[in-house]
Design a protein around this motif. Structure first.
Motif: not given
Length: 269
Positions: A4-5, A8-9, A11-12, A243, A245-246, A248, A254
């Protein structure tokens, strides 16, 4: 959790990198405004505001950005010095005294939140105007300091930096982060990079010795920003600011170390 981390990274990065490298300054400014709005919502939640109250607080942050933009003050320094003053005075005070998030202190934090967040937005816009290399150089100071602190702390960490706030942080880790930043700064200066960075700008305007001192202060305040948010979360009884940022946590998780570094860096230059 790791999967998941990573997702998410990725996608960001797919959102951030095109806007940073190919987007217009206006597109970058509005992306930064979205980040600030989300951080404002999280800031309010850590102050005990929920639901409509937190949403309104985030909207106030966005409205402040919009008014600053429409009034032509986006590239001024209108929010930078008040935010820098907050971090220089309130940051160390919060870590030394650890006041509870209530009463006068809570009111101060609620008032300071939009100033701190909009100043970070304004500093991002100003840094972008200096060039992409300059913008990245400011961000990388925080990332390198955090990376160096993590590995030095795991390897050499003995003396706790702030055990009641963040037990995992050590003095050895903080020093390791600073040393890695200094090594990276030296690498930039000796590389012959022509694009302006905060390192080259400080060397050219205040000299090498003063530039090292100011970089040291930026590293120190990146730690202050990190610990400041950790204390707010501890007092709110939560592990993450949200929550959003799943894998993160939240946006504040961040950008906490960037909040003091961004306005201070732009004030320094």
């Amino acid at each position: 959790m790791l999967k998941t981390r990573v997702i998410t990274a990725v996608v960001l990065l797919l959102i951030l990198l095109p806007v940073i490298f190919a987007g217009t300054p206006a597109q970058f400014a509005w992306l930064a405004a979205i980040i600030v709005t989300a951080a404002g919502w999280e800031w309010a939640r850590l102050m005990g505001m929920g639901g409509v109250g937190a949403g309104f607080y985030g909207a106030v942050s966005l409205a402040t950005v919009a008014l600053t933009w429409r009034s032509g003050l986006a590239l001024s320094h209108v929010w930078l010095k008040p935010a820098a003053l907050f971090w220089v005075l309130a940051g160390p005070y919060a870590l030394m005294r650890r006041p509870a998030t209530k009463g006068v202190w809570r009111a101060l934090l609620l008032c300071a939140g939009p100033v701190v967040l909009v100043a970070a937005w304004q500093a991002l816009c100003l840094a972008r105007e200096h060039g992409i290399a300059f913008l990245l150089s400011v961000l990388v100071i925080v990332w390198i300091a955090d990376t160096g602190a993590y590995f030095a702390g795991r390897t050499f960490g003995r003396r706790k930096l702030a055990p009641s706030i963040s037990p995992g942080k050590s003095w050895e880790g903080a020093i390791g982060g600073w040393l890695l930043v200094m090594a990276a700064a030296a690498g930039v200066l000796f590389s012959g990079l022509s694009a302006p960075t905060i390192v080259s700008h400080l060397r050219d305007t205040v000299g090498l010795s003063a530039g090292i001192l100011l970089l040291t202060l930026l590293v120190a305040f990146s730690v202050v920003g990190d610990l400041f948010e950790s204390q707010l979360k501890r007092q709110a009884g939560v592990k993450d600011s949200s929550h959003l940022l799943p894998g993160h946590g939240g946006v504040l998780d961040r950008i906490d170390a960037l909040l003091p570094v961004l306005p201070l860096a732009l004030v320094f230059i």
